[in-house]
Design an enzyme around this catalytic site. Sequence first.
Site, PDB file in Angstrom:
ATOM      1  N   CYS A  16      -6.717  -1.859   7.332  1.00  0.00           N
ATOM      2  CA  CYS A  16      -7.169  -0.586   7.907  1.00  0.00           C
ATOM      3  C   CYS A  16      -7.545   0.400   6.820  1.00  0.00           C
ATOM      4  O   CYS A  16      -6.856   0.531   5.816  1.00  0.00           O
ATOM      5  CB  CYS A  16      -6.039   0.023   8.736  1.00  0.00           C
ATOM      6  SG  CYS A  16      -6.003  -0.569  10.400  1.00  0.00           S
ATOM      7  N   ARG A  42      -4.199  -6.748   5.880  1.00  0.00           N
ATOM      8  CA  ARG A  42      -3.434  -6.430   4.694  1.00  0.00           C
ATOM      9  C   ARG A  42      -2.022  -7.035   4.717  1.00  0.00           C
ATOM     10  O   ARG A  42      -1.469  -7.406   3.673  1.00  0.00           O
ATOM     11  CB  ARG A  42      -3.363  -4.898   4.622  1.00  0.00           C
ATOM     12  CG  ARG A  42      -2.670  -4.348   3.459  1.00  0.00           C
ATOM     13  CD  ARG A  42      -2.482  -2.853   3.649  1.00  0.00           C
ATOM     14  NE  ARG A  42      -1.249  -2.471   3.025  1.00  0.00           N
ATOM     15  CZ  ARG A  42      -1.119  -2.190   1.757  1.00  0.00           C
ATOM     16  NH1 ARG A  42      -2.154  -2.189   0.977  1.00  0.00           N
ATOM     17  NH2 ARG A  42       0.057  -1.892   1.253  1.00  0.00           N
ATOM     18  N   LYS A  76       3.908  -6.010  16.831  1.00  0.00           N
ATOM     19  CA  LYS A  76       3.022  -6.593  15.812  1.00  0.00           C
ATOM     20  C   LYS A  76       3.671  -6.521  14.436  1.00  0.00           C
ATOM     21  O   LYS A  76       3.691  -7.513  13.701  1.00  0.00           O
ATOM     22  CB  LYS A  76       1.703  -5.805  15.793  1.00  0.00           C
ATOM     23  CG  LYS A  76       0.839  -6.049  14.569  1.00  0.00           C
ATOM     24  CD  LYS A  76      -0.471  -5.289  14.635  1.00  0.00           C
ATOM     25  CE  LYS A  76      -0.496  -3.970  13.930  1.00  0.00           C
ATOM     26  NZ  LYS A  76      -0.444  -4.067  12.467  1.00  0.00           N
ATOM     27  N   ILE A  79      -0.233  -1.528  -3.742  1.00  0.00           N
ATOM     28  CA  ILE A  79       0.872  -2.496  -3.601  1.00  0.00           C
ATOM     29  C   ILE A  79       1.762  -2.476  -4.849  1.00  0.00           C
ATOM     30  O   ILE A  79       2.488  -3.422  -5.114  1.00  0.00           O
ATOM     31  CB  ILE A  79       0.376  -3.933  -3.305  1.00  0.00           C
ATOM     32  CG1 ILE A  79      -0.661  -4.381  -4.328  1.00  0.00           C
ATOM     33  CG2 ILE A  79      -0.152  -4.062  -1.909  1.00  0.00           C
ATOM     34  CD1 ILE A  79      -0.954  -5.875  -4.232  1.00  0.00           C
ATOM     35  N   ASP A  80       1.673  -1.353  -5.609  1.00  0.00           N
ATOM     36  CA  ASP A  80       2.442  -1.267  -6.847  1.00  0.00           C
ATOM     37  C   ASP A  80       3.960  -1.373  -6.609  1.00  0.00           C
ATOM     38  O   ASP A  80       4.689  -1.946  -7.421  1.00  0.00           O
ATOM     39  CB  ASP A  80       2.104   0.030  -7.603  1.00  0.00           C
ATOM     40  CG  ASP A  80       2.286   1.264  -6.740  1.00  0.00           C
ATOM     41  OD1 ASP A  80       1.944   1.190  -5.539  1.00  0.00           O
ATOM     42  OD2 ASP A  80       2.786   2.286  -7.244  1.00  0.00           O
ATOM     43  N   LEU A  81       4.438  -0.854  -5.478  1.00  0.00           N
ATOM     44  CA  LEU A  81       5.890  -0.890  -5.247  1.00  0.00           C
ATOM     45  C   LEU A  81       6.360  -2.324  -4.968  1.00  0.00           C
ATOM     46  O   LEU A  81       7.455  -2.712  -5.384  1.00  0.00           O
ATOM     47  CB  LEU A  81       6.273   0.035  -4.084  1.00  0.00           C
ATOM     48  CG  LEU A  81       5.897   1.509  -4.266  1.00  0.00           C
ATOM     49  CD1 LEU A  81       6.234   2.315  -3.019  1.00  0.00           C
ATOM     50  CD2 LEU A  81       6.636   2.095  -5.484  1.00  0.00           C
ATOM     51  N   ASP A  88       1.739   5.828  12.869  1.00  0.00           N
ATOM     52  CA  ASP A  88       0.926   4.976  13.736  1.00  0.00           C
ATOM     53  C   ASP A  88       0.729   5.567  15.138  1.00  0.00           C
ATOM     54  O   ASP A  88       0.016   4.977  15.957  1.00  0.00           O
ATOM     55  CB  ASP A  88       1.559   3.577  13.865  1.00  0.00           C
ATOM     56  CG  ASP A  88       1.297   2.726  12.617  1.00  0.00           C
ATOM     57  OD1 ASP A  88       0.570   3.181  11.728  1.00  0.00           O
ATOM     58  OD2 ASP A  88       1.837   1.601  12.556  1.00  0.00           O
ATOM     59  N   VAL A 146       2.243  10.229   5.421  1.00  0.00           N
ATOM     60  CA  VAL A 146       2.378   8.827   5.017  1.00  0.00           C
ATOM     61  C   VAL A 146       1.079   8.264   4.439  1.00  0.00           C
ATOM     62  O   VAL A 146       1.086   7.666   3.372  1.00  0.00           O
ATOM     63  CB  VAL A 146       2.902   7.950   6.181  1.00  0.00           C
ATOM     64  CG1 VAL A 146       3.073   6.506   5.741  1.00  0.00           C
ATOM     65  CG2 VAL A 146       4.221   8.503   6.712  1.00  0.00           C
TER      66      VAL A 146
END
Length: 423
Positions: free
Chosen positions: A115, A91, A22, A122-124, A304, A326
């Site tokens: 999720c 996302r 995925k 999403i600053d990076l 994950d 993470v």
Amino acid sequence: MDRFLVTGGARLSGSVPIAGAKNSALKLMAAALLAPGRTVLSNVPRIQDCLTMVEVLQHLGADVAWEDDLTIDAGAVLSVEAPYELVSRMRASILVLGPLLARCGRARVAMPGGCNIGSRKIDLHVRGLEKMGARFSSEHGFLEGVAPRGLSGAIISLDFPSVGATENVMMAAVAARGTTVIENAAREPELSDLAEFLQEMGGRIDGVGTPTIEIEGTGDFHPVRHSVIPDRIEAGTFAIATCATGGQVVLERARGDHMDLVLAKLTELGADAVATEAGVAVGLEDRPRAVDFVTLPYPGFPTDLQPQMMALLSVAEGTSIVTENVFESRFMFVDELNRMGADIRTEGHHAVIRGVDHLSAAPVRALDIRAGAAMVIAALCADGVTAVEDMYHVDRGYQDFEAKLLSLGAEVRRERQLTPALW
Ligand code: UD1
């Protein structure tokens, strides 16, 4: 709203085909926007998230056809806007930001949902693209980026090896003027698959799989055919489920070389886990032993697979300590596991799991894709019939989950929940 009814106790046995990844397929689909013409992707998993990405691409003006292979004709990109309705479902829709900026000089993407496993900023992504000359503003829930003079190469040092930020910057950089260097880049196998795809299309990329990626911009992309790598997270989920039921399963096509630490941890808890040419063979006869692990960016233990592993360790002999590095809210499913009799205490990003000798069926919810898979694993080794509600989360990430479990001998049944009529 589907739910899963799982009767615990059956040992999984046999062999199961592992689908395409995925987290690779979604990025390849976004990257297809860079090449005018027909891109053909094979081994794309038939899951809800990939259908959502099809809708995103169609909304942008691409022609998409999905038979055996997925064909994306991005000849005419007519819109640069990814709407909230789609981005809030998934996302990963923000991965069109880099390709759209590179190809059209403009992108308008709704702020993401996805999720519920932490703040997931999403600053990076934004800071990386800004260094390449893009300018961003946000209004009415949309992030708008423009690069009127095009994008230029830059040295981008990521604070954290974010998978998505590395990918967005890489997709923009292949089409920028000059050389881009990404320092502290992510090293996930899915990112290597994306880099290979971009190289086949004409991109020039060096250092993938290391923390420093160097990209030479070029303006000339042609569409290609590409096959998605196997899903190491689906493979890991079935490996863990096999161990939880004391079973023996071959994960067909799974890439053992993408799962080193996962297989090492399963071996440490007592399983036989061997990579072969055909895939990975996993088996466990006895009760698992407790093991400690910490999640880290690849090649560390994948976040994950943390919930699924916690489900397995909840019936292990002894006490395990798990550290999640993470995502900050990735222990939310622990209350659900405890309702089935697990003994797990969390403190910040640490969890202490005291192994119990059995779990017992209870109504539980799937809180996200992987937490949902973890509840099914717990249910497979629990006494009685567990109802796992909100299976739509799991359907976002696992192709034919029910059919695959049934083929391995599990007792599972999907029940369609009909909304009561309001009369
Ligand atoms: C991808 C995967 C997801 C996996 C994750 C980590 C996809 C579609 N999803 O998500 O399944 O769990 O990698 O392996 O491929 N962060 C920031 N700012 C940013 C970006 C990220 O602070 O701009 C933080 C996040 O909040 C998180 C951490 O970095 O705490 C890792 O996120 P990242 O590697 O970006 O994950 P995703 O690409 O979103």
